[in-house]
Design an enzyme around this catalytic site. Sequence first.
Site, PDB file in Angstrom:
ATOM      1  N   GLU A   1       0.809  -1.219   0.000  1.00 37.19           N
ATOM      2  CA  GLU A   1       0.000   0.000   0.000  1.00 37.19           C
ATOM      3  C   GLU A   1       0.840   1.265   0.000  1.00 37.19           C
ATOM      4  OE1 GLU A   1      -0.606  -2.591   2.040  1.00 37.19           O
ATOM      5  OE2 GLU A   1      -2.671  -3.226   1.678  1.00 37.19           O
TER       6      GLU A   1
ATOM      7  N   HIS B   1     -10.173  -4.768  11.671  1.00 43.47           N
ATOM      8  CA  HIS B   1     -10.947  -4.646  10.431  1.00 43.47           C
ATOM      9  C   HIS B   1     -12.217  -3.834  10.635  1.00 43.47           C
ATOM     10  CE1 HIS B   1      -8.279  -7.502   8.468  1.00 43.47           C
ATOM     11  NE2 HIS B   1      -8.977  -7.407   7.354  1.00 43.47           N
TER      12      HIS B   1
END
Lengths: 327, 329
Positions: free
Chosen positions: A60, A129
């Site tokens: 990322e 998450h």
Amino acid sequence: MAELTLWEAIRRAHDEEMANDPLVIAMGEDVGLAGGTYKCTLGLFDKYGPERIIDTPISEGSFTGIAIGASFLGVRPIVEIMSVNFAWLAMDQLFNTAAKVRYMSGGQLEAPIVMRSPGGTAHQLGAQHSARMEKVFMGVAGLRVVTPSTPKQAYGLLKSAVRCNDPVFIYEHERMYGLKGEVPDGEFFHPLEGSEVMRSGSDVTLFGYNLSTHWNLEAAKALAALGVEAEVVDLYSLSPLDRAGIRDSVRRTHRAIIVDEAEAPVGVGAEVMAIINEECFFDLDAAPVRVTSLNVPVPYAANLEHVAIPNPSWVVDAAKTMLGIGG
Amino acid sequence: MDTDQKKHLLRDMLFARRFEESCYEAYVERKIGGFLHLYPGQEACCFGVMSAARPGEDYVITGYRDHVHAIACGADPGEVMAELYGKANGSSGGFGGSMHIFDVKKHFMGGYAIVGGPFPLAAGMAMALKMKGQEAIAICFLGDAANNQGTFHETMNMASVWKLPVLFVCENNLYGIGTSIERSTAELDQYKRVAGYNIAAAMADGQDVVAVHDAATIAVDHVRNTRTPYFLELKTYRFRGHSMSDGGKYRSREEENEWKQRDPVRLLKDALVAEGALTEADYKAMDRELLKRIEDDIVPFAEQGPLPDVADVEAHVLSPDLRWARGEV
Ligand SMILES: Cc1ncc(C[n+]2csc(CCOP(=O)(O)OP(=O)(O)O)c2C)c(N)n1
Ligand SMILES: [Mg+2]
């Protein structure tokens, strides 16, 4: 007007923007061959090929940097971060480069990238998450932050984000991709700034964005049954926040509740309250309150998650307390 | 490896297989929430390495595909299952879930959901072990696709320069969710990628538990004796989807079937049968016994476990020891 799901609306915006400009690309993990984790690029790999719908490694930080570098030279990347929880790894490049390069270069250079990412809580996804970290993005000058609560907004905001010369972060809600709504058939660019009155009312304003706007609409219905007319204002632009829209609504209702799925500290609620203080303090009939999640990492167990994250009944309760309605 | 040890490994791997299958069923019945990543196909990796290490003494860390690694370190399978059910008797009391199994007493230092996050954590544990002069080593199990994170490169460099006793085990199952290694990674052999960091490395067949054990014995001895890092790549395959929401469109059924011919459980069983050390009937009896344990003990332990007390939702956010926070020292 066609009824589309939110993911279909996002896909349509990608498709139109990629057809319009050969320098528009999309990149991210599993956006290509696999069709996108939430299908937002489904079918586009076949249509535009691997050079424009780019499957990235799990890197990322660097693929965001690559997108920013490409944008220096005219490419218009739409970067998908599979889940906002992973955006922490991309923040260095987004904050230190994309958001600052125009300023640092005295206006010579710009980084017109779009970063889209789903976040929020979505049924027991656990502490790593379930991030709601829009507040972090909101705090960085040089970056625009928008967040759709309807398919129409999702379509039009992405279209405008691609055309806009600023870096734009689009925060999508993981639980809302299947949400259906009308999207105009003709091409349309939603303003990146502003807010939208989703329901008019005279007694209290419920401020929210993406998922919490839907909680607020549900709460407003329940409140209507109690004779309370709540106004629901959707803050689709989180940075900049719509000062005038916030002020005008509070001037109409004299009461404000800010509903945020995130934890309270340093959050959207604090910002909106500050704006109310600065803009229309003397119009208030009650001290504004926030409805937020508990200040905890999101627990896994369903019963713990349930007590940690707000739902429409929390909004109803807050309004009842504010308006002195018993029971 | 002697026959007894092989039989032990067969039992462990078959148990892990059945355990994961029972997680699958519970998930389908919606008794388990969140994301669920299962391990079938890769059992030889975890058990082959742990049979060469010191479970309960060496410190193990991994990603979100973590149930079996926890169990291999000695975590109670009932507690692991209860964690998946979000129960108070789960290994993290229901606070973690499938991706965050922890059993610190057994030196299983956790499952983490951010790809690449555990690399530096493992090196950090190794640094602590070095500072404290302990014999234990740190072992980091991660997938192939994690090697494309910056943390991989940064950690390999520091682990090598600082001579840290850490074993990196790369379970190369050829995919990171729906993206194949060919499409994401310039060097297909992962063990070659650490050459630039001067780290000793090797590769082994991750479907053959004896081969993994042998390779891991060399690796573990290297780390324990030289107190320097080692990188072991195991070529393997996951038989199921990445998680429960995987449609599997990115790979062919032929490829899957080819790999299933090399099922690590069956390969070991067949080898033992060929040696004359095990009969098909023995194997079936073992399987029945393991299934019975799961059905009679493990699943009921999870199902009947109490829910966490909602009054505890703010527990574990900060230390209960408030002396320094309050200036009471
Ligand atoms: C930083 C980060 N990016 C993306 C993800 C989403 N994600 C979860 S697992 C995974 C693939 C990892 O593949 P690999 O490391 O090979 O392990 P495997 O799942 O194959 O065991 C991805 C992309 C994540 N969890 N964290
Ligand atoms: Mg993999």
